[in-house]
Write a protein that holds these residues in place. Sequence first.
Motif, mmCIF file in Angstrom:
data_model
loop_
_atom_site.group_PDB
_atom_site.id
_atom_site.type_symbol
_atom_site.label_atom_id
_atom_site.label_comp_id
_atom_site.label_asym_id
_atom_site.label_seq_id
_atom_site.Cartn_x
_atom_site.Cartn_y
_atom_site.Cartn_z
ATOM 1 N N LEU A 44 0.829 -1.203 0.000
ATOM 2 C CA LEU A 44 0.000 0.000 0.000
ATOM 3 C C LEU A 44 0.864 1.254 0.000
ATOM 4 C CD1 LEU A 44 -2.886 -0.771 2.526
ATOM 5 C CD2 LEU A 44 -2.799 -1.193 0.061
ATOM 6 N N ASP A 45 0.548 2.194 -0.850
ATOM 7 C CA ASP A 45 1.333 3.428 -0.924
ATOM 8 C C ASP A 45 1.320 4.226 0.383
ATOM 9 O OD1 ASP A 45 2.193 2.844 -3.433
ATOM 10 O OD2 ASP A 45 0.760 4.129 -4.471
ATOM 11 N N PRO A 46 0.190 4.342 1.103
ATOM 12 C CA PRO A 46 0.242 5.066 2.385
ATOM 13 C C PRO A 46 1.199 4.409 3.383
ATOM 14 C CG PRO A 46 -2.026 4.822 1.672
ATOM 15 C CD PRO A 46 -1.197 3.968 0.759
ATOM 16 N N TYR A 47 1.283 3.081 3.336
ATOM 17 C CA TYR A 47 2.184 2.360 4.232
ATOM 18 C C TYR A 47 3.644 2.591 3.826
ATOM 19 C CZ TYR A 47 4.274 -1.577 6.766
ATOM 20 O OH TYR A 47 5.056 -2.360 7.587
ATOM 21 N N ILE A 48 3.909 2.540 2.522
ATOM 22 C CA ILE A 48 5.276 2.780 2.031
ATOM 23 C C ILE A 48 5.748 4.179 2.409
ATOM 24 C CG2 ILE A 48 6.679 3.045 -0.067
ATOM 25 C CD1 ILE A 48 4.865 0.842 -1.332
ATOM 26 N N LEU A 49 4.866 5.161 2.221
ATOM 27 C CA LEU A 49 5.212 6.546 2.570
ATOM 28 C C LEU A 49 5.532 6.664 4.056
ATOM 29 C CD1 LEU A 49 5.335 9.450 1.344
ATOM 30 C CD2 LEU A 49 2.979 9.728 2.123
ATOM 31 N N TYR A 50 4.741 5.988 4.877
ATOM 32 C CA TYR A 50 4.961 6.045 6.324
ATOM 33 C C TYR A 50 6.277 5.355 6.706
ATOM 34 C CZ TYR A 50 4.360 4.896 11.274
ATOM 35 O OH TYR A 50 4.556 4.748 12.622
ATOM 36 N N GLN A 51 6.502 4.169 6.164
ATOM 37 C CA GLN A 51 7.667 3.370 6.562
ATOM 38 C C GLN A 51 8.991 3.928 6.052
ATOM 39 O OE1 GLN A 51 8.018 0.770 8.593
ATOM 40 N NE2 GLN A 51 5.854 0.675 9.116
ATOM 41 N N LYS A 52 8.972 4.618 4.930
ATOM 42 C CA LYS A 52 10.232 5.037 4.314
ATOM 43 C C LYS A 52 10.487 6.542 4.369
ATOM 44 C CE LYS A 52 11.231 0.870 3.548
ATOM 45 N NZ LYS A 52 12.190 0.259 4.518
ATOM 46 N N ILE A 53 9.464 7.336 4.677
ATOM 47 C CA ILE A 53 9.682 8.786 4.754
ATOM 48 C C ILE A 53 9.167 9.369 6.069
ATOM 49 C CG2 ILE A 53 9.238 11.039 3.705
ATOM 50 C CD1 ILE A 53 9.006 9.703 1.003
ATOM 51 N N LEU A 54 7.892 9.208 6.324
ATOM 52 C CA LEU A 54 7.289 9.907 7.462
ATOM 53 C C LEU A 54 7.906 9.487 8.797
ATOM 54 C CD1 LEU A 54 3.503 9.872 6.434
ATOM 55 C CD2 LEU A 54 5.234 11.625 6.009
ATOM 56 N N LYS A 55 8.069 8.206 9.001
ATOM 57 C CA LYS A 55 8.590 7.722 10.284
ATOM 58 C C LYS A 55 10.106 7.865 10.396
ATOM 59 C CE LYS A 55 8.571 3.596 13.241
ATOM 60 N NZ LYS A 55 8.075 2.189 13.348
ATOM 61 N N PRO A 56 10.906 7.304 9.474
ATOM 62 C CA PRO A 56 12.362 7.335 9.681
ATOM 63 C C PRO A 56 13.013 8.683 9.403
ATOM 64 C CG PRO A 56 11.866 6.240 7.616
ATOM 65 C CD PRO A 56 10.548 6.510 8.278
ATOM 66 N N VAL A 57 12.482 9.441 8.443
ATOM 67 C CA VAL A 57 13.128 10.686 8.029
ATOM 68 C C VAL A 57 12.512 11.901 8.738
ATOM 69 C CG1 VAL A 57 13.698 12.184 6.082
ATOM 70 C CG2 VAL A 57 13.710 9.689 5.779
ATOM 71 N N LEU A 58 11.185 11.929 8.787
ATOM 72 C CA LEU A 58 10.502 13.098 9.358
ATOM 73 C C LEU A 58 10.103 12.903 10.820
ATOM 74 C CD1 LEU A 58 8.340 14.099 6.266
ATOM 75 C CD2 LEU A 58 10.374 15.254 7.150
ATOM 76 N N GLY A 59 10.322 11.706 11.349
ATOM 77 C CA GLY A 59 10.116 11.481 12.784
ATOM 78 C C GLY A 59 8.661 11.465 13.209
ATOM 79 N N ILE A 60 7.766 11.118 12.304
ATOM 80 C CA ILE A 60 6.338 11.061 12.632
ATOM 81 C C ILE A 60 5.938 9.602 12.826
ATOM 82 C CG2 ILE A 60 3.996 11.497 11.777
ATOM 83 C CD1 ILE A 60 5.143 13.954 10.368
ATOM 84 N N GLU A 61 5.675 9.224 14.063
ATOM 85 C CA GLU A 61 5.305 7.846 14.377
ATOM 86 C C GLU A 61 3.809 7.677 14.563
ATOM 87 O OE1 GLU A 61 7.637 5.489 16.835
ATOM 88 O OE2 GLU A 61 9.487 6.604 16.567
ATOM 89 N N ASP A 62 3.166 8.639 15.195
ATOM 90 C CA ASP A 62 1.733 8.559 15.483
ATOM 91 C C ASP A 62 0.959 9.367 14.446
ATOM 92 O OD1 ASP A 62 -0.822 8.564 16.468
ATOM 93 O OD2 ASP A 62 -0.259 9.049 18.527
ATOM 94 N N LEU A 63 0.446 8.675 13.449
ATOM 95 C CA LEU A 63 -0.220 9.358 12.337
ATOM 96 C C LEU A 63 -1.555 9.973 12.740
ATOM 97 C CD1 LEU A 63 0.483 6.780 9.484
ATOM 98 C CD2 LEU A 63 1.516 9.030 9.767
ATOM 99 N N ARG A 64 -2.137 9.509 13.837
ATOM 100 C CA ARG A 64 -3.421 10.051 14.282
ATOM 101 C C ARG A 64 -3.265 11.337 15.086
ATOM 102 N NH1 ARG A 64 -7.615 6.521 13.522
ATOM 103 N NH2 ARG A 64 -7.095 4.305 13.331
#
Length: 411
Positions: free
Chosen positions: A321-341
């Motif tokens: 899923l693209d939303p999952y890929i974006l989270y796993q490879k950019i939002l979480k490791p690079v931008l430090g966003i773990e809690d999307l809610r």
Amino acid sequence: MAEIQAFKAVRPERAKAGLVASRSYEDYSEGELTAQLEYNPYSFLHIINPGYKFQHRIKGEQRFQMVKNRYLEFREENIFIQDEKPCFYIYRIETRENSYCGIIAAASAEDYEKNVIKRHEDTIAHREILFKDYLKVVGFNTEPVLLTYKDNSVINNLMAEVQGDRPEYEFATYNKETHKLWKIENAKVIEQIKAEFGKMDCLYIADGHHRCASSYLLAEESKKNNPEHTGKEPYNFFMSYLISESNLKIYEFSRLITDLNGHSKEEFLILLDEWFRIENRGYDAYTPSKKHHFNMYLDGEFYSLYLRKTNYEFTDSLSKLDPYILYQKILKPVLGIEDLRNDKRISYVHGKNDLIEIKTRIDKGEFAVGFGMLPLGIEEIKQIAEENLTMPPKSTYIEPKLRSGLTIYEF
């Protein structure tokens, strides 16, 4: 097998339906909300915002009780009437872009427990309990859970036949939508529709996971408190809007982030280069045309990001899923966003709003970077549900969005 039931809806009398029906409370600007409450005494907003009568903001259980009080007032004043026998209801919405048509019915809470009604999103426990307590006090459903099913020619033909008659309701709204509702009270047609759903192995939640979970919790609690429980009581069911897969419209959510997590623009692009092939599109507003392609707007320029599939391993449906890929490879490791809610650094724009809004908000300095992608398909959503997986929050924005107050299910 899926079980649905006809029910005796509480609903507006014909002449007042357009005045009663409201959008979601959160969908109104403050000015619109005030105008509706001030000048439209029939608006369903008076029920869900009961403190307006006293010019006072009310929360918690006191609000729940006052919602019930306002509802009872609408009943006492005959703004709401109740059908004399159980019905199904065909609800059709025609917008400028699309047309939607489905059946309002009571779905089984037990089917949710047995995974006949399948889910694809996580729910938050405290929200489930809060809404269960709300339902327990007010005693009714007003917003159907959106359930979808594989297209069925028998159901389509039955619905088309009913729509040949004059609708019970027909009204237009300020945003150029037309809403129509028909009653199905013919016992033979009701049994035919029930039989077709009874042949289905499962239904899928398209929208309303928390409402569905809360209705199930209420059914379980009510069952424990009723020594004469039979399984046929109204609390064993909840109001749903059943719509075929082909009649849904699924949009994506774009992600907007307030900052680059301490990285310079150059550092940020280098970190992304590990997993994505990056192309600077300048002022050309790039829109993805394939899965695993993303658009990005950063520092006044558009970029295309193509996932490096030689580096990335697909392990299950979620990993694709693209939303999952974006989270796993950019939002979480690079931008430090773990809690999307709950992270205040991230915001969402649904795909009905184009790239102009994303560009405008970033250019204004509200956000530093934005990401977009293609919407998910219904088969992707179903596969996640089949594998008992859950998608990241805000993976889909699904239409139709129904008006509140047109049919109410009491229990």
